[in-house]
Design a protein around this motif. Structure first.
Motif, PDB file in Angstrom:
ATOM      1  N   GLN A  74       0.900  -1.277   0.128  1.00  0.00           N
ATOM      2  CA  GLN A  74       0.002   0.037   0.011  1.00  0.00           C
ATOM      3  C   GLN A  74       1.030   1.354  -0.019  1.00  0.00           C
ATOM      4  O   GLN A  74       2.122   1.231   0.561  1.00  0.00           O
ATOM      5  N   TRP A 139      -6.300   5.765   7.634  1.00  0.00           N
ATOM      6  CA  TRP A 139      -6.071   6.541   6.255  1.00  0.00           C
ATOM      7  C   TRP A 139      -6.916   6.949   5.375  1.00  0.00           C
ATOM      8  O   TRP A 139      -7.348   7.843   5.009  1.00  0.00           O
ATOM      9  N   ASN A 140      -8.154   5.889   5.282  1.00  0.00           N
ATOM     10  CA  ASN A 140      -9.283   6.244   4.266  1.00  0.00           C
ATOM     11  C   ASN A 140     -10.254   7.150   5.038  1.00  0.00           C
ATOM     12  O   ASN A 140     -10.501   6.646   6.190  1.00  0.00           O
ATOM     13  N   ARG A 155      -3.297  12.242   7.096  1.00  0.00           N
ATOM     14  CA  ARG A 155      -2.400  12.227   6.093  1.00  0.00           C
ATOM     15  C   ARG A 155      -1.549  13.499   6.288  1.00  0.00           C
ATOM     16  O   ARG A 155      -0.477  13.486   5.615  1.00  0.00           O
TER      17      ARG A 155
ATOM     18  N   ASN B  99      -6.111   6.343  -1.279  1.00  0.00           N
ATOM     19  CA  ASN B  99      -6.750   5.565  -0.378  1.00  0.00           C
ATOM     20  C   ASN B  99      -6.185   4.238  -0.532  1.00  0.00           C
ATOM     21  O   ASN B  99      -5.701   3.708  -1.601  1.00  0.00           O
ATOM     22  N   ILE B 100      -6.125   3.591   0.533  1.00  0.00           N
ATOM     23  CA  ILE B 100      -5.825   2.168   0.663  1.00  0.00           C
ATOM     24  C   ILE B 100      -6.870   1.205   0.125  1.00  0.00           C
ATOM     25  O   ILE B 100      -8.265   1.527   0.680  1.00  0.00           O
ATOM     26  N   LYS B 101      -6.577   0.131  -0.831  1.00  0.00           N
ATOM     27  CA  LYS B 101      -7.704  -0.606  -1.386  1.00  0.00           C
ATOM     28  C   LYS B 101      -7.589  -1.990  -0.640  1.00  0.00           C
ATOM     29  O   LYS B 101      -6.446  -2.324  -0.413  1.00  0.00           O
ATOM     30  N   ASP B 102      -8.685  -2.565  -0.564  1.00  0.00           N
ATOM     31  CA  ASP B 102      -8.751  -3.840  -0.069  1.00  0.00           C
ATOM     32  C   ASP B 102      -8.245  -4.050   1.383  1.00  0.00           C
ATOM     33  O   ASP B 102      -7.755  -5.158   1.898  1.00  0.00           O
ATOM     34  N   ILE B 103      -7.954  -3.167   2.127  1.00  0.00           N
ATOM     35  CA  ILE B 103      -7.295  -3.276   3.338  1.00  0.00           C
ATOM     36  C   ILE B 103      -8.018  -4.257   4.224  1.00  0.00           C
ATOM     37  O   ILE B 103      -7.382  -4.972   5.266  1.00  0.00           O
TER      38      ILE B 103
END
Lengths: 183, 190
Positions: A74, A139-140, A155, B99-103
């Motif tokens: 990531q 993060w998201n 962030r 954005n982080i995916k699949d986290i």
């Protein structure tokens, strides 16, 4: 040769292990460590004592992770790597300043530094995963869940830490060059 | 009138913020052209990447924008090229593109997927009347749900792949798949 054995290779292994423990990687560990060492040595050969070395090393590490682990890699791994660098900068600064003021034996300082960097890594290897969990949580952006810190704030903190680290690295490198020239 | 007030207020704020950031650069004794270059790189890159993340309160926006740009100005003391590259990287981080995916969806070796029962059922009951009926009903009712069903349970695509193909975030995919999973479990008595 001594510099490679006591400096470059352990440093590359330290970075690789920090990422392995933080991300709890179970596969391709040896290959990852080997690639990290190879990358480190090659970059040191071409970019000795410039801040570009650390920048390229950081982004190439992410690239290696992306190739080896695909979706598990990531963008936040770049910041995890920066945390590893911060710890290494602090540890090496403290050890070398202390040794320079007291015993003045840099070979011993290098050996002690390896203990100082690797000991916490092995002692707290299972705790390092918490770093990854913090990134996962914060993060998201998700307004439905109440978080301790807003995603945008988190962030920003990471960006500032990232930028400042490279500035400090540049200063440390300038001092190192001056130190070697004096020695 | 309200809309005009809002736009006007936002315009004044953005101008004031830009001036303040510029002054921060000047305080560091940096050349004007370099300050403008870094600011423009950051702003344009952020717009270029799209899905920019915004703060919900003006004071947070002001404080954090000043601090981020200040850190870029500090890097400018090291090298202009590095500062420009870092401005682009920082801009990227401040967008939804990073954005982080699949986290939450990394498949652990020891842990089976939460849809394992459905995958197993579809694999061995592809000609079952209930399943065919369910698929037809889903296709007629909602095209998106059917596409998600097809991608995940028949073609076994990852969340990341589905997200890229349909341009929808992974958390929404999870929500929709959970709905499909509940329906199919009830309909086909899995």
């Amino acid at each position: 040769m001594l510099q490679i054995l006591l400096g470059f290779i352990p440093e590359a292994i330290y970075f690789a292990l920090f990422i392995i423990f933080t991300k709890q990687l179970k596969e391709k560990r040896i290959l990852f460590i080997f690639l990290m060492i190879a990358e480190y040595l090659l970059l040191k050969y071409f970019l000795h004592y410039t801040v570009w070395f650390q920048i390229i090393y950081t982004f190439f590490t992410y690239l290696i992770l992306k190739i080896l682990y695909k979706e598990k890699a990531q963008i936040t791994d770049i910041f995890t790597f920066i945390l590893a660098s911060v710890f290494l900068i602090v540890a090496s600064s403290v050890v070398f300043i202390l040794f320079n003021l007291t015993i003045k034996n840099m070979l011993l300082a290098a050996i002690v530094l390896r203990f100082v960097t690797f000991m916490p890594l092995f002692l707290f290897n299972y705790k390092l995963n918490k770093i990854q969990n913090i990134y996962k949580k914060l993060w998201n952006r998700n307004d439905k869940i109440k978080k301790k810190m807003k995603s945008t704030t988190f962030r920003c903190i990471n960006i500032i830490l990232f930028n400042i680290t490279f500035y400090i690295l540049n200063i440390v490198m300038l001092y190192s060059i001056a130190f070697y020239e004096m020695g | 009138m309200e809309r005009f007030k809002c736009i006007f207020g936002s315009l004044i704020f953005n101008i004031a913020e830009t001036v303040l950031i510029f002054l921060v650069g000047k305080l560091l004794n940096l050349p004007t052209k370099y300050i403008i270059m870094i600011m423009l790189t950051f702003i344009i890159s952020r717009g270029f990447f799209g899905k920019a993340l915004h703060f919900k309160t003006w004071y947070r926006c002001l404080i954090w924008s000043c601090l981020v740009l200040l850190s870029l100005f500090i890097i400018l003391k090291v090298d202009l090229v590095i500062s420009i590259l870092f401005a682009i990287f920082s801009a990227f981080i401040m967008t939804g593109k990073s954005n982080i995916k699949d986290i939450y969806l990394w498949k652990s070796v020891d842990m089976p997927s939460k849809y394992a029962d459905i995958e197993y059922y579809i694999k061995y009951h592809s000609l079952d009347d209930d399943l065919i009926e369910f698929e037809n009903k889903l296709q007629n009712k909602d095209k998106l749900l059917y596409t998600l069903y097809k991608y995940r349970f028949i073609e076994h695509k990852t969340f990341n792949e589905i997200s890229e193909l349909l341009d929808i975030p992974t958390n929404r995919i999870t929500n929709e798949l959970d709905k499909i999973a509940l329906s199919i479990r009830i309909y086909c008595k899995i």
